[in-house]
Write an enzyme that holds these catalytic residues in place. Structure first.
Site, mmCIF file in Angstrom:
data_model
loop_
_atom_site.group_PDB
_atom_site.id
_atom_site.type_symbol
_atom_site.label_atom_id
_atom_site.label_comp_id
_atom_site.label_asym_id
_atom_site.label_seq_id
_atom_site.Cartn_x
_atom_site.Cartn_y
_atom_site.Cartn_z
ATOM 1 N N GLY A 197 -10.285 8.176 -7.955
ATOM 2 C CA GLY A 197 -9.154 7.574 -8.663
ATOM 3 C C GLY A 197 -7.889 7.703 -7.855
ATOM 4 N N HIS A 198 -7.223 8.824 -7.947
ATOM 5 C CA HIS A 198 -6.069 9.114 -7.086
ATOM 6 C C HIS A 198 -6.520 10.143 -6.067
ATOM 7 C CE1 HIS A 198 -2.331 10.252 -5.358
ATOM 8 N NE2 HIS A 198 -1.571 9.662 -6.271
ATOM 9 N N HIS A 256 -1.460 1.359 -3.656
ATOM 10 C CA HIS A 256 -0.541 2.488 -3.766
ATOM 11 C C HIS A 256 -0.497 3.240 -2.440
ATOM 12 C CE1 HIS A 256 0.898 6.417 -5.244
ATOM 13 N NE2 HIS A 256 1.328 5.793 -6.327
ATOM 14 N N GLU A 308 4.030 1.033 -6.428
ATOM 15 C CA GLU A 308 4.433 2.028 -5.428
ATOM 16 C C GLU A 308 3.679 1.840 -4.112
ATOM 17 O OE1 GLU A 308 5.909 5.854 -7.909
ATOM 18 O OE2 GLU A 308 3.755 5.709 -7.669
ATOM 19 N N GLU A 324 8.087 5.701 -0.271
ATOM 20 C CA GLU A 324 8.123 6.958 -1.023
ATOM 21 C C GLU A 324 7.991 8.171 -0.097
ATOM 22 O OE1 GLU A 324 5.461 9.188 -4.458
ATOM 23 O OE2 GLU A 324 5.327 7.007 -4.242
ATOM 24 N N CYS A 392 6.549 14.278 -8.144
ATOM 25 C CA CYS A 392 5.623 14.542 -7.046
ATOM 26 C C CYS A 392 6.342 14.865 -5.741
ATOM 27 C CB CYS A 392 4.680 13.363 -6.858
ATOM 28 S SG CYS A 392 5.515 11.774 -6.722
ATOM 29 N N CYS A 393 7.471 14.206 -5.476
ATOM 30 C CA CYS A 393 8.112 14.328 -4.169
ATOM 31 C C CYS A 393 8.759 15.687 -3.902
ATOM 32 C CB CYS A 393 9.129 13.210 -3.977
ATOM 33 S SG CYS A 393 8.361 11.560 -3.923
#
Length: 796
Positions: A197-198, A256, A308, A324, A392-393
């Site tokens: 998924g991610h 993404h 994104e 990002e 997240c960043c």
């Protein structure tokens, strides 16, 4: 294993990264940033985790407190994991008793939250139905639940903590969880058949394999890679997560950007550990597409806010660049692995570009404010934030900055590879020796590097110095960017004071000799100010040039210009710059000084001084205009426009009850940006400048309103509708729309003098009976199944 560029008849030893714990920076560029990360960024990020309920969620799952899950995302658990990883790296270099104890307390909370069989995702354990759109109604129900993403960051943190402290507390939590997913996912009957998924769990499982030697972790990482794009068990294939086709058939980077960087890093790990050349060939194709068509000059990747991620080839818009911070970090991870697989310096060239520009721009010099996206152009609407709802960043920066010295050196058998130049001391262990390397340099401000070599054992081996592409007339190893001004690109290497002839291969100057204690290498890299032009297919960069010196990309920021404006200036291609180190500016930077022509609305030009600063340091003095790509002629400059009714208005998205398509009483929901910036669109698909879009809205009536500074008499509007394709949802002109004016607390439809139109690629003009009002509102009915937006909205 070396996959390409090597003799097929010669067995090549693997390239090993030298651990960051063996390299200690002592310079004025990186060392202060790493110390700020340790003393400011990590504590600040942990404090935000406390304030925003990240730790409370683990306490809830452990039954240690009562209440509701906090936060808006199923992956909020990863914020503490990433910061733990960064804190562990920091501990490994500089022990901090207080931080060590703090980590123990956080890890104890995480351990308590873990379910008996090893499962660990707090929103699922806490049965947070508010977030069920992410995870569904049960474990592992949805591919986009981020449960495996949570697992991956847990494993990365656990390995870092174990290696830094020797403690198994978090590692045991990770292994218990990994053992669980090894039984849940896989090719066998009764297991779940789908990719992660991610991605990140692929990289993380490879790390667990290296630490434990348990092959089942590598097998599962390989399974997730192979399952990508298969569509097993009927799950929907998607470009968004690079799951649109099997990796072996992919040749364009899509979707993404962070997921892409993490996935291909994981594929590279699996390919290297299983000696799979087919996967590496696929990675090479995808990398060529990224570096040749979708890489920003700053090393950032991902052009669009929607999804994104990536747009089509050569879509590298500067003002709306997403780029990002996490994607730039992922780009470093991927390129490091590509280098280790090939020994080719071109991957480090891209890594260095991202490192010195796209990554560190993501954190303020103070260490406590962050960028999520990193545009290459701004009108002043961008500013770093202390924290984000989707955070997240900040955590990613903390873990990356602490490990930056690990990208400096590599070994291959008895040989040493030097990839980065930083004043530092390094201890490099090769197959049969230990070599101390002491670099003395002012890099990146100066191209002179002196390296003292002290081997434990005298002997013959090679030291390979990377000769950066920028020093050889090649800003990137593709035709995406090139230098507008050609230089001879001559570098010099001395050994013990004598000019030395070297053989260059794969971007490295190979010095092979019988090394003895006290030998000194001197590398002299030319570092003039250079102008960069983009491939003609990059529309937004036509007629513009970027400025670079060494690995540093420069920008103009309004703070340094006399009138505070950027876009009304152009710098001719043959303009000369002087360099000056400013110790007291932006923590110490090399600035560039030159002259530009300033263009007024009447076409007059005047010469003005300009100052350029490193892109990575912009927005440390407050919000203001900024641009990386500067016009090289008057035709590409934009004079400062006169203010209008619309440009002075506040733009808001309104929360309005709809009755027969007419909004009644409403109040502002949120401010927005872009539709009154006075940039003229070229088409309805022109997303190079700010615009407004109704994110995640499809087929519904949506609103956009102007609130005027004072009452205005108005009788005409012109609306330029957004219309373009995107895998994450198409944007179309609306089915129909209406215009309302504010009458006291109510909204009334204007008395039109013509039809409402929804034409593409032009302004849709509407005349109406004059009204005196403090506000106008558009209500647009989106087409069924489609979203929409507005690029520009004028009022007369």
């Amino acid at each position: 294993m070396i996959f390409s560029g090597q003799s097929a008849n010669k067995v090549q030893e693997p390239i090993q990264q030298v651990p960051f714990t063996n390299v200690h920076f002592k310079d004025n560029f990186w060392a202060p940033r790493i110390e700020t990360n340790r003393t400011v960024s990590i504590p600040s990020a942990f404090k935000e985790c406390e304030k925003n309920g990240r730790f409370d969620n683990f306490a809830l799952a452990a039954g240690l407190m009562k209440g509701e899950q906090k936060g808006d995302f199923s992956f909020d658990d990863t914020d503490p994991y990433k910061i733990i990883e960064g804190a562990s790296y920091s501990l490994a270099v500089k022990y901090d008793k207080k931080l060590d104890a703090y980590l123990d307390s956080v890890i104890n909370l995480i351990r308590a939250a873990q379910e008996p069989d090893g499962y660990l995702t707090t929103c699922v354990t806490n049965k947070c139905t508010r977030l069920s759109g992410w995870w569904g109604n049960a474990r592992w129900e949805r591919i986009n639940s981020h449960e495996l993403y949570n697992c991956g960051h847990l494993y990365e943190a656990a390995v870092a903590h174990f290696q830094a402290t020797g403690k198994r507390t978090l590692l045991d939590v990770a292994l218990k969880n990994a053992d669980l997913i090894c039984t849940v996912f896989g090719p066998d009957k009764g297991q779940i058949h789908r990719p992660s998924g991610h991605p990140i769990v692929e990289m993380a499982l490879a790390k667990l394999y290296k630490v434990t030697g348990k092959k089942k972790y590598l097998d599962l990482a390989k399974y997730f890679v192979e399952e990508t794009g298969r569509g097993t068990d009927g799950h929907r294939l998607s470009e968004y997560s690079q799951d649109h086709k099997p990796i072996l058939k992919q040749d364009e980077i899509v979707g993404h950007a962070v997921r892409a960087g993490y996935l291909y890093s994981g594929v590279a790990d699996v390919a290297a550990l299983t000696h799979d050349t087919a996967y590496f060939k696929a990675l090479t194709r995808i990398w060529d597409n990224m570096a040749g068509k979708k890489l920003f000059i700053t090393g950032g990747i991902g052009s669009r806010a929607q999804g994104e991620g990536f747009g089509p080839n050569y879509e590298l818009n500067n003002h709306t660049a997403y780029a990002e911070t996490c994607a730039a970090i992922a780009n470093v991870y991927w390129n490091q692995r590509m280098f280790q697989a090939t020994g080719d310096a071109k991957y480090i060239d891209v890594l260095e570009r991202a490192l010195y520009n796209g990554v560190i721009s993501g954190v303020s010099l103070s260490g406590d404010k962050f960028f999520y996206d990193n545009p290459l152009e701004s009108m002043g609407q961008h500013e770093r934030q202390v924290w984000f709802g989707c955070a997240c960043c900040p955590g990613n920066i903390t873990r990356f900055m602490a490990s930056a010295p690990g990208y400096m050196y590599a070994t291959q058998g008895a040989d040493i590879i030097i990839n980065l130049y930083v004043q530092s001391n390094g201890k490099v262990k090769t197959g049969s020796n230990t070599v101390q390397l002491a670099q003395t340099t002012q890099y990146p401000w100066n191209g002179d590097v002196k390296i003292k070599v002290t081997p434990e054992k005298l002997g013959n081996f090679s030291i390979k110095l990377r000769i950066p592409g920028w020093a050889k007339n090649e800003p990137v190893p593709t035709d995406l960017y090139s230098f507008a001004d050609k230089q001879d690109g001559k570098y010099e290497i001395y050994v013990n004071g004598k000019l030395t002839s070297v053989i260059e291969s794969n971007g490295y100057a190979d010095i092979s000799r019988n090394w003895k204690m006290g030998d000194v290498i001197e590398l002299k890299l030319p570092m003039p100010v250079r102008r960069i032009q983009a491939n003609e297919k990059v529309k937004d960069d036509r007629g513009k040039l970027a400025i670079e010196r060494g690995p540093i990309v420069y920008c103009l920021e309004g703070w340094d210009q006399g009138d505070k404006h950027i876009f009304n200036k152009y710098i001719s291609e043959d303009a000369q710059f002087s360099i000056e180190y400013k110790k007291d500016l932006l923590n110490g930077v090399m600035i560039l000084k030159g002259s530009a022509k300033e263009v007024s609305l009447n076409g007059e030009e005047k010469e003005v001084p300009v100052t350029a600063i490193p892109y990575s340091t912009w927005n440390n003095r407050g919000a203001g205009e900024m641009a990386v790509w500067i016009p090289s002629s008057a035709s590409a400059a934009r004079p400062v426009p006169l203010p209008t009714i619309a440009s002075r208005a506040q733009t808001v998205v309104m929360k309005a009850p709809i009755q027969n398509d007419a909004p009644l009483i409403s109040s502002p929901e949120e401010s927005t940006w872009g539709v009154n910036d006075q940039w003229e669109p070229q088409s309805s698909s022109d997303i190079s400048k700010p615009y407004h879009y109704w994110w995640m809205k499809r087929g519904t009536p949506e609103t956009l309103a102007y609130e005027f500074e004072k009452e205005e008499t108005v009788s005409n509007v012109e609306v330029y509708w957004l219309d373009f394709d995107h895998y994450d949802g198409n944007y179309r002109v609306p089915e129909y729309w209406k215009l309302y004016y504010k009458d006291g607390e109510n909204w009334k439809e204007v008395e039109t003098k013509g039809p409402y139109t929804t034409l593409r690629d032009q302004y849709n003009k509407l005349d109406f009976a004059p009204v005196k009002t403090k506000g106008l509102k558009i209500v647009a009915k989106l087409q069924d199944g489609q979203s929409g937006g507005v690029i520009e909205w004028k009022v007369k």
